[in-house]
Scaffold this motif. Structure first.
Motif, short mmCIF file in Angstrom:
data_model
loop_
_atom_site.label_atom_id
_atom_site.label_comp_id
_atom_site.label_asym_id
_atom_site.label_seq_id
_atom_site.Cartn_x
_atom_site.Cartn_y
_atom_site.Cartn_z
N GLY A 125 1.13 -6.00 1.26
CA GLY A 125 2.58 -6.08 1.10
C GLY A 125 3.00 -6.03 -0.36
N ILE A 126 2.31 -6.77 -1.21
CA ILE A 126 2.62 -6.76 -2.64
C ILE A 126 2.28 -5.39 -3.25
N GLY A 127 1.21 -4.77 -2.76
CA GLY A 127 0.85 -3.44 -3.25
C GLY A 127 1.91 -2.40 -2.96
N VAL A 128 2.53 -2.47 -1.80
CA VAL A 128 3.61 -1.54 -1.47
C VAL A 128 4.80 -1.77 -2.39
N PHE A 129 5.12 -3.03 -2.66
CA PHE A 129 6.23 -3.34 -3.56
C PHE A 129 5.93 -2.83 -4.98
N GLY A 156 -8.39 -11.00 6.71
CA GLY A 156 -7.09 -10.43 7.06
C GLY A 156 -5.88 -11.16 6.54
N PRO A 157 -5.85 -12.51 6.63
CA PRO A 157 -4.63 -13.21 6.18
C PRO A 157 -4.27 -12.95 4.72
N TRP A 158 -5.23 -12.96 3.83
CA TRP A 158 -4.88 -12.71 2.42
C TRP A 158 -4.74 -11.22 2.15
N VAL A 170 4.77 -7.98 7.34
CA VAL A 170 5.00 -8.52 8.69
C VAL A 170 4.13 -7.77 9.71
N VAL A 171 4.07 -6.46 9.61
CA VAL A 171 3.25 -5.68 10.55
C VAL A 171 1.77 -6.02 10.36
N ALA A 214 11.99 -4.15 0.69
CA ALA A 214 12.11 -4.07 2.14
C ALA A 214 10.84 -3.49 2.77
N ALA A 215 10.29 -2.46 2.16
CA ALA A 215 9.07 -1.85 2.69
C ALA A 215 7.89 -2.81 2.57
#
Length: 80
Positions: free
Chosen positions: A29-33, A21-23, A61-62, A54-55
């Motif tokens: 997050g990077i995939g969304v960016f 989970g941590p990685w 964070v979530v 921002a997304a």
């Protein structure tokens, strides 16, 4: 002597989230960016990159919060 079957569940998805989970939170997050950045040529709008950042931060964070919650649950409630 016959061994006892204690019927203790293994919870494979909880163990997966604790282990990876941590990685995975960073990857998501990077995939969304990257997904928002990839739409830049299509939409032609620079604010898309800002919204993507921002997304990405919000999703990270979530995801990280949920990973830590699962780690807390497994640490406190599952038998060792």
């Amino acid at each position: 002597m016959k061994s006892l079957n204690l019927n203790i569940p293994h919870y494979p998805m909880l163990r997966f989230v604790v282990r990876h989970g941590p990685w995975l939170a960073y990857v998501i997050g990077i995939g969304v960016f990257i997904a928002a950045f990839a739409t830049l040529p299509t939409l032609g709008a620079v604010p898309t990159v800002g919204l993507g950042i921002a997304a990405g931060v919000f999703v990270f964070v979530v995801a990280r919060t949920l990973v830590e919650l699962v780690q807390l649950i497994t640490d406190m409630l599952l038998p060792k």
